[in-house]
Design a protein around this motif. Structure first.
Motif, PDB file in Angstrom:
ATOM      1  N   LEU A   1     -13.515-100.910  22.734  1.00 31.78           N
ATOM      2  CA  LEU A   1     -14.675-100.362  22.023  1.00 31.78           C
ATOM      3  C   LEU A   1     -15.454 -99.369  22.872  1.00 31.78           C
ATOM      4  N   LEU A   2     -15.341 -99.477  24.192  1.00 36.93           N
ATOM      5  CA  LEU A   2     -16.066 -98.548  25.053  1.00 36.93           C
ATOM      6  C   LEU A   2     -15.558 -97.121  24.903  1.00 36.93           C
ATOM      7  N   LYS A   3     -14.366 -96.953  24.403  1.00 39.53           N
ATOM      8  CA  LYS A   3     -13.805 -95.621  24.189  1.00 39.53           C
ATOM      9  C   LYS A   3     -14.364 -94.979  22.936  1.00 39.53           C
ATOM     10  N   GLY A   4     -15.002 -95.764  22.083  1.00 33.70           N
ATOM     11  CA  GLY A   4     -15.610 -95.230  20.867  1.00 33.70           C
ATOM     12  C   GLY A   4     -15.569 -96.245  19.745  1.00 33.70           C
ATOM     13  N   PRO A   5     -16.678 -96.970  19.499  1.00 30.11           N
ATOM     14  CA  PRO A   5     -16.677 -98.013  18.464  1.00 30.11           C
ATOM     15  C   PRO A   5     -16.284 -97.501  17.087  1.00 30.11           C
ATOM     16  N   ALA A   6     -16.652 -96.281  16.772  1.00 30.94           N
ATOM     17  CA  ALA A   6     -16.330 -95.752  15.444  1.00 30.94           C
ATOM     18  C   ALA A   6     -14.829 -95.609  15.231  1.00 30.94           C
ATOM     19  N   LEU A   7     -14.081 -95.520  16.329  1.00 31.80           N
ATOM     20  CA  LEU A   7     -12.633 -95.361  16.225  1.00 31.80           C
ATOM     21  C   LEU A   7     -11.885 -96.676  16.323  1.00 31.80           C
ATOM     22  N   TYR A   8     -12.507 -97.695  16.894  1.00 29.44           N
ATOM     23  CA  TYR A   8     -11.777 -98.918  17.202  1.00 29.44           C
ATOM     24  C   TYR A   8     -12.328-100.174  16.535  1.00 29.44           C
ATOM     25  N   ASP A   9     -13.450-100.114  15.864  1.00 32.53           N
ATOM     26  CA  ASP A   9     -13.944-101.267  15.098  1.00 32.53           C
ATOM     27  C   ASP A   9     -13.175-101.319  13.787  1.00 32.53           C
ATOM     28  N   PRO A  10     -12.441-102.394  13.536  1.00 35.92           N
ATOM     29  CA  PRO A  10     -11.624-102.455  12.316  1.00 35.92           C
ATOM     30  C   PRO A  10     -12.417-102.366  11.022  1.00 35.92           C
ATOM     31  N   TYR A  11     -13.715-102.584  11.078  1.00 29.32           N
ATOM     32  CA  TYR A  11     -14.503-102.588   9.848  1.00 29.32           C
ATOM     33  C   TYR A  11     -15.353-101.334   9.681  1.00 29.32           C
ATOM     34  N   VAL A  12     -15.346-100.434  10.645  1.00 33.78           N
ATOM     35  CA  VAL A  12     -16.063 -99.177  10.480  1.00 33.78           C
ATOM     36  C   VAL A  12     -15.275 -98.304   9.513  1.00 33.78           C
ATOM     37  N   GLY A  13     -15.934 -97.894   8.445  1.00 32.92           N
ATOM     38  CA  GLY A  13     -15.250 -97.114   7.429  1.00 32.92           C
ATOM     39  C   GLY A  13     -14.618 -97.958   6.352  1.00 32.92           C
ATOM     40  N   GLY A  14     -14.625 -99.308   6.567  1.00 35.05           N
ATOM     41  CA  GLY A  14     -14.147-100.204   5.525  1.00 35.05           C
ATOM     42  C   GLY A  14     -15.272-100.512   4.565  1.00 35.05           C
ATOM     43  N   GLY A  15     -15.108-101.583   3.784  1.00 36.21           N
ATOM     44  CA  GLY A  15     -16.118-101.839   2.775  1.00 36.21           C
ATOM     45  C   GLY A  15     -16.776-103.179   2.820  1.00 36.21           C
ATOM     46  N   GLY A  16     -16.342-104.094   3.683  1.00 37.78           N
ATOM     47  CA  GLY A  16     -16.987-105.404   3.639  1.00 37.78           C
ATOM     48  C   GLY A  16     -16.245-106.414   4.465  1.00 37.78           C
ATOM     49  N   ASP A  17     -16.253-107.668   3.965  1.00 36.38           N
ATOM     50  CA  ASP A  17     -15.735-108.760   4.779  1.00 36.38           C
ATOM     51  C   ASP A  17     -14.363-109.232   4.317  1.00 36.38           C
ATOM     52  N   GLU A  18     -13.729-108.525   3.434  1.00 36.84           N
ATOM     53  CA  GLU A  18     -12.401-108.919   2.994  1.00 36.84           C
ATOM     54  C   GLU A  18     -11.350-108.136   3.770  1.00 36.84           C
ATOM     55  N   VAL A  19     -10.126-108.686   3.816  1.00 42.44           N
ATOM     56  CA  VAL A  19      -9.061-108.033   4.554  1.00 42.44           C
ATOM     57  C   VAL A  19      -8.826-106.627   4.028  1.00 42.44           C
ATOM     58  N   ASN A  20      -8.857-106.468   2.709  1.00 39.63           N
ATOM     59  CA  ASN A  20      -8.593-105.156   2.126  1.00 39.63           C
ATOM     60  C   ASN A  20      -9.706-104.165   2.390  1.00 39.63           C
ATOM     61  N   ASP A  21     -10.835-104.629   2.885  1.00 38.41           N
ATOM     62  CA  ASP A  21     -11.953-103.739   3.153  1.00 38.41           C
ATOM     63  C   ASP A  21     -11.921-103.200   4.580  1.00 38.41           C
ATOM     64  N   ARG A  22     -10.918-103.554   5.361  1.00 36.36           N
ATOM     65  CA  ARG A  22     -10.810-103.034   6.708  1.00 36.36           C
ATOM     66  C   ARG A  22     -10.333-101.581   6.691  1.00 36.36           C
ATOM     67  N   ASN A  23     -10.638-100.899   7.768  1.00 34.08           N
ATOM     68  CA  ASN A  23     -10.150 -99.542   7.966  1.00 34.08           C
ATOM     69  C   ASN A  23      -8.835 -99.653   8.728  1.00 34.08           C
ATOM     70  N   GLU A  24      -7.728 -99.478   8.023  1.00 33.41           N
ATOM     71  CA  GLU A  24      -6.421 -99.725   8.623  1.00 33.41           C
ATOM     72  C   GLU A  24      -6.116 -98.756   9.760  1.00 33.41           C
ATOM     73  N   GLU A  25      -6.636 -97.539   9.686  1.00 31.53           N
ATOM     74  CA  GLU A  25      -6.430 -96.601  10.783  1.00 31.53           C
ATOM     75  C   GLU A  25      -7.113 -97.106  12.052  1.00 31.53           C
ATOM     76  N   ASN A  26      -8.312 -97.629  11.887  1.00 29.86           N
ATOM     77  CA  ASN A  26      -9.006 -98.204  13.043  1.00 29.86           C
ATOM     78  C   ASN A  26      -8.283 -99.432  13.569  1.00 29.86           C
ATOM     79  N   VAL A  27      -7.730-100.231  12.658  1.00 32.42           N
ATOM     80  CA  VAL A  27      -6.993-101.419  13.086  1.00 32.42           C
ATOM     81  C   VAL A  27      -5.802-101.008  13.932  1.00 32.42           C
ATOM     82  N   GLU A  28      -5.091 -99.977  13.502  1.00 35.69           N
ATOM     83  CA  GLU A  28      -3.923 -99.514  14.255  1.00 35.69           C
ATOM     84  C   GLU A  28      -4.323 -98.963  15.615  1.00 35.69           C
ATOM     85  N   ARG A  29      -5.394 -98.160  15.647  1.00 35.14           N
ATOM     86  CA  ARG A  29      -5.850 -97.616  16.921  1.00 35.14           C
ATOM     87  C   ARG A  29      -6.307 -98.733  17.857  1.00 35.14           C
TER      88      ARG A  29
END
Length: 893
Positions: free
Chosen positions: A301-329
């Protein structure tokens, strides 16, 4: 050719001089003796006419060759062995050259300039370094918040005056896995470099020039300096200062302190600054509990939370609401950090393989860390007030943050109490349909008997909209829920001797039993303990008149035992009992049970209705005092904090439960036994609480003019108080002729009146059904006999028993005549059946128009005023000009 026609040849000296550009004349011939003295050969004359002509031509072309004359002169001088002319210190522009070459410096000049420049720069840097001082940390770097935890240990909320979510830790409280991960990934040479890494900066610049990823090239020390002392501005000036400070800090501050500061000030996203806040934000745990795998993700996360937090850009607390690009990064970076730890020797390959098998440590969905809406704001304020009141810390220190505060609040019970209130409101309260439903408020609290822990409260609809904590001290009078303290005082301290002084010792008093009888007629004249009428001043006439106590609904139930009077919430018996005991004594017993002195108001023989609840303790204190009865007289002050720590201030607090025997267990158990009749009795005002399906002791209460209603009850494991009233929060909410202060609840919820046994009981029951669902069913202690049978003023004793009425006396002989079904003597007067008491405890009609208690809310018939103008006003007392007293009391129960 004849000798007289020959011309002497030009000498070599004339040819050399011809470079000056003038026509040369024949040089003077040195004397023979000179040549002989020096040993030199005289210069030869021109050998021929052609040679002389060439010399003349060379002289005529001197202008064209003027630019090279100096060089020629120099060469000639060298040939002659003469010294060249002195050069300039800095030969620039270069002499002896023409055109561009004149302006191109020599390699010696270039090298010398570089050396001089480097020396100058080093000198300037040295001066700047010597003049640089490590500044004080900036405000943002030192700001912290307080973290509050539920009783379960789960984080409740982050709160503080600053909006910075940070809690600083000592390096020893940060796991080594986190330290190693950060050093391996961010700055492997951290412990050996001087604070800056020129090679790293060069590599970063080269990588960016090649089009690679943007890299900072900053060391941990540089990032620490930027976070702690500087701003985040991207300017050359800030970068230069950062470099100087980094070298200075690297030389004067220990590496451990730098690493600690860096991990406490870095931005991990989700509003969390520092590793402790981040660990809570992503995994709901303290930093010290992070695993190697979780530490690797946190490092990513120190490299950039917006890029590495799986829920930034997602929509909520469900699995489908994750940001898959962030999850991969995040997964790739996490794996790289672990590999890097292996590479630098901080993690074994075996442990690395085990972590890989467990998989990526997906963080928790984000939650609002600093949200104080709903009930949270009431809870944090209550905890803060407790810490301040106990002298543990100050408001100033709390505002600076850094506290870890563990509370007594049970998250499930909090949700259950809020749900109970909301459920009743949604079912019965509709402000759009009825004006009488406007400004309705509830307050509630639940306390553990024998311990004092506050496990749940209801402070109001929303802390961000309603700022008064209704659970604490909303200034609402408690009505007949105060009567148990009168009974406890009568059994523990006793009634006064009518022949003695107003203030009497224990040996002059007579403790009584709950079976003692008192008159209950409506408009009963109240007598002082010595049998004299109680006089209060009439507000209109200014004259003292007898105080007559109105009963609920004007009922006259005849002579009642105190037990029966409590069951149906009759007023007259308790007012008279309170005067026999003494209001001041009742006040002392109430304080012993757990009520605060400043909430009780005036208590002396001029306030006959003190017994009827003119006091304003609030739900927390009412639940606490009733808990004293539940714990067989063992009183424990309410508390909301189990522990609090602040490493910066060196504070470490642990709550230690302290109890005190407020009164004898026989007194408390008899009060409980009487209060069970309120629930279990056929005509009990709280009989609907039987639906709980376990033993309950409780009391209802409603104030004069129906301005507040209460239900307070307990099981052996939990004591809960619920209050209800109407009061606007601000002037802006007023409509029509509404005024600030407590308002009547007649017709509220479509009911004729709000009784303690109506909506307050509904809320109490809904909460307790959920809160006690897992509690074992326990009976209250069996009460022992206590006190003497006492009859109040005017109560006729029963006729003496006849010999045949004595069950212990055996007949000595058989009767001489057959018994008959007819009595031998008719009674002289038919007994009148008392009217059936109603289970409701509210008056059916308002008091007289001239009675000032109609205006100031005299409670339960008492002249103590209801603070209708300001919720912070203390109740007024009889005889005061704003209340005046009256000759009869209110009819509330």
């Amino acid at each position: 050719m004849s000798e007289h026609r020959r011309k002497p040849p030009q000498s070599r000296g004339r040819r050399a001089a011809g470079s000056s550009g003038r026509r040369a004349g024949p040089p003077p011939v040195p004397p023979a003796d000179d040549a002989q003295r020096t040993g030199e050969t005289p210069e030869r004359p021109y050998g021929s006419r052609a040679e002389a002509r060439r010399a003349t031509q060379r002289g005529s072309g001197g202008r064209r060759r003027a630019a090279s004359s100096a060089e020629g002169t120099t060469r000639a001088a060298r040939r002659r062995g003469e010294a060249p002319s002195k050069k300039r210190f800095i030969d620039y522009p270069r002499s002896g050259y023409r055109g561009l070459r004149r302006w191109v410096p020599s390699w010696k000049q270039v090298l010398g300039s570089c050396v001089a420049f480097m020396g100058l720069m080093m000198g300037l840097v040295g001066i700047a370094y010597a003049m640089t001082e490590i500044p004080d940390p900036n405000d943002v770097a030192t700001q912290e918040t307080n973290v509050y935890y539920w009783a379960s240990g789960e984080r409740m909320v982050v709160s503080g005056e600053s909006n910075v979510n940070r809690q600083n830790l000592d390096l020893s409280d940060i796991p080594e896995a986190m330290q190693d991960s950060v050093i391996s990934a961010e700055n492997a040479s951290f412990y050996s470099d001087p604070g800056i890494d020129l090679m790293g900066i060069g590599r970063a610049m080269l990588n960016m020039a090649r089009g690679g990823d943007v890299q900072s090239g900053s060391t941990i020390t540089q990032q620490y300096v930027k976070n702690m002392y500087l701003t985040q501005d991207q300017t050359i000036e800030r970068k230069a200062r950062e470099l100087l400070l980094s070298v200075k800090v690297g030389a004067e501050v220990s590496k451990d302190d730098i690493l600690e500061g860096y991990l406490n000030t870095s931005d991990f996203g989700r509003g969390a600054l520092g590793i402790q806040a981040a660990a809570q934000a992503y995994y709901g745990k303290d930093a010290i509990d992070l695993t190697d795998s979780e530490a690797a993700f946190m490092t990513s996360l120190l490299k950039g939370p917006a890029l590495y937090d799986p829920y930034v850009g997602g929509g909520g607390d469900e699995v489908n609401d994750r940001n898959e690009e962030n999850v991969e990064r995040a997964t790739e970076r996490w794996s790289w950090v672990l590999d890097r730890r292996v590479e630098v020797g901080e993690l074994s390959a075996t442990d690395r393989q085990a972590i890989d098998e467990e998989g990526f440590p997906m963080p928790d969905p984000p939650t609002p860390a600093m949200e104080k809406a709903g009930q949270i704001g009431y809870l944090t304020n209550l905890a803060d007030q407790y810490l301040i009141s106990q002298g543990i810390t100050t408001r100033e220190d709390l505002d600076k943050g850094g506290f870890q505060i563990h509370t007594t609040f049970d998250e499930d019970m909090m949700n259950q109490m809020e749900a109970a209130v909301v459920g009743v409101q949604e079912e019965h309260i509709d402000p759009e349909e009825r004006d009488e439903d406007r400004h309705v408020q509830f307050g509630g609290a639940a306390v553990v008997p024998g311990d004092g822990a506050i496990v749940a409260i209801y402070g109001g609809e929303d802390y961000t909209q309603h700022f008064v904590n209704n659970a604490d001290n909303p200034a609402a009078q408690v009505g007949s829920t105060f009567k148990p303290f009168v009974l406890a005082a009568a059994m523990s301290e006793g009634v006064r001797d009518p022949e003695g002084p107003a203030t009497q010792d224990e040996d002059q008093r007579t403790p009584i039993s709950p079976e003692s009888e008192y008159r209950s007629e409506d408009m009963l004249p109240i007598m002082n303990y010595n049998g004299e009428p109680v006089l209060v001043e009439n507000a209109e006439t200014g004259e003292d008149e007898e105080w007559r106590q109105a009963n609920f609904e004007g009922k006259t139930q005849g002579d009642l035992s105190i037990r029966e009077a409590m069951e149906i919430s009759a007023n007259a018996p308790f007012v008279q009992l309170g005067m026999d005991v003494g209001p001041a004594t009742v006040r002392d017993v109430a304080e012993s049970a757990g009520l605060l002195p400043d909430s009780l108001g005036k208590a002396d023989d001029t306030v006959p209705t003190f017994a009827l609840g003119v006091s304003t303790p609030g739900p927390i204190r009412m639940a606490t005092a009733y808990a004293t009865f539940a714990a067989s007289g063992e009183q424990a002050d309410p508390y909301s904090v189990t522990s609090a720590e602040n490493s910066r201030l060196g504070i470490s607090y642990e709550h230690e439960s302290q109890t005190e025997q407020a009164f004898d267990s026989a007194v408390a158990d008899n009060v409980t036994d009487v209060l069970t009749e309120v629930v279990e009795g056929d005509e009990g005002s709280g009989r609907d609480a039987q639906a709980l399906g376990r033993p309950v002791a409780a009391k209802t209460g409603t104030t004069d003019d129906n301005k507040s209603a209460w239900f307070v009850g307990y099981t052996p494991q939990l004591s809960t108080a619920i209050g209800m009233w109407r009061m606007p929060d601000s002037q802006e909410e007023l409509v029509g002729d509404e005024q600030m202060g407590f308002m009547s609840m007649y017709d509220t919820a479509g009911m004729e009146r709000i009784n303690g046994g109506s909506l307050p009981l509904d809320v109490w029951l809904a909460f307790m059904q959920e809160a006690t669902a897992d509690h074992p069913v326990e009976d209250f202690p069996e009460p022992s006999d206590i006190g003497e049978m006492h009859r109040g003023t005017g109560v006729e004793p029963p006729p003496p028993p006849t010999p045949t009425d004595d069950p212990t006396e055996e007949p000595t002989e058989e009767p001489t005549e057959e018994p008959t079904d007819e009595p031998t003597e008719e009674p002289t007067e038919e007994p009148t059946e008392p009217e059936d008491p109603t289970p409701s405890d509210e008056p059916t009609e308002p008091c007289n128009d001239w009675d000032p208690t109609c205006d100031d809310g005299g409670q339960d018939g008492g002249p103590g005023g209801d603070p209708t103008d300001d919720p912070t006003d203390e109740p007024t007392d009889p005889g005061e000009t704003d209340d005046g007293g009256a000759w009869f009391g209110g009819r509330a129960g």
